[in-house]
Design an enzyme around this catalytic site. Sequence first.
Site, PDB file in Angstrom:
ATOM      1  CE  LYS A 115       3.960   1.542  -7.340  1.00 27.97           C
ATOM      2  NZ  LYS A 115       5.157   0.710  -7.060  1.00 27.97           N
TER       3      LYS A 115
HETATM    4  C1  E4P Z   1       5.550  -2.644  -8.248  1.00 26.38           C
HETATM    5  O1  E4P Z   1       5.333  -1.490  -8.502  1.00 26.38           O
HETATM    6  C2  E4P Z   1       5.995  -3.102  -6.926  1.00 26.38           C
HETATM    7  O2  E4P Z   1       6.967  -2.210  -6.470  1.00 26.38           O
HETATM    8  C3  E4P Z   1       6.637  -4.450  -6.946  1.00 26.38           C
HETATM    9  O3  E4P Z   1       6.516  -5.088  -8.179  1.00 26.38           O
HETATM   10  C4  E4P Z   1       6.406  -5.309  -5.755  1.00 26.38           C
HETATM   11  O4  E4P Z   1       7.123  -6.499  -5.902  1.00 26.38           O
HETATM   12  P1  E4P Z   1       7.410  -7.501  -4.706  1.00 26.38           P
HETATM   13  O5  E4P Z   1       6.178  -8.294  -4.451  1.00 26.38           O
HETATM   14  O6  E4P Z   1       8.532  -8.364  -5.215  1.00 26.38           O
HETATM   15  O7  E4P Z   1       7.803  -6.679  -3.521  1.00 26.38           O
END
Ligand code: E4P
Length: 215
Positions: free
Chosen positions: A83
């Site tokens: 990522k």
């Molecule tokens: C996705 O890869 C992220 O880790 C995640 O969906 C972030 O979600 P949040 O806004 O609930 O922290």
Amino acid sequence: MKLFLDTAHLTEIQTMWDIGILDGVTTNPSLVAKEGRKFDDVLKEITALGIPSVSAEVVATDTDGMLAEGRRLREIHPSIYVKCPMTPAGLKATKILASEGTRVNMTLVFSANQALLAAKVGAAYVSPFIGRLDDISEVGMELIEDVVQIYRNYSFATEVLVASVRHPIHVLEAAKIGADICTMPYAVMEKLVQHPLTDIGLARFLADWQKVPKG
Ligand code: E4P
């Protein structure tokens, strides 16, 4: 639509993997911190389950740092997707990592133009965060509609991974739009299974079964 869990908690992953409805896992630094364990140990345990797609995030903010981290992460297991954040340095790192055959999940995406750029540099996944847009009174799902349409217009291979999901309606809407993947907390995936009429119906069938003569 592929269903991913957004967690670094091994028991949650194992539970949904055993049921057979899990296609992948996404993690981020905040989710890993909640586990209080070493990042590499967590990644090794998740990938050892056989999960085909496990997203692991870099924390460097410069391209060279992202490249070093990304190359190291991909060596941990072939199912790891690296990522990278949606920044100029992240776009540059994504283009290089993709050219080396590393699958990159571009994260922290909040606009359709950012998603267009992620596709242009060869990201495998783009992660628009819809819940965080909803939190600031923007309709996150409209972003998914735009990104899906743009990717279809140009036949981009990048898959749309709906992230920051807060409830089952997000999952339903993502599926109706035709998003490729939806990643969600464990509690949301549990709710996909549940329906009160299923519980009531099952209880009634079992009660009636007691009245059937046996033997
Ligand atoms: C996705 O890869 C992220 O880790 C995640 O969906 C972030 O979600 P949040 O806004 O609930 O922290």
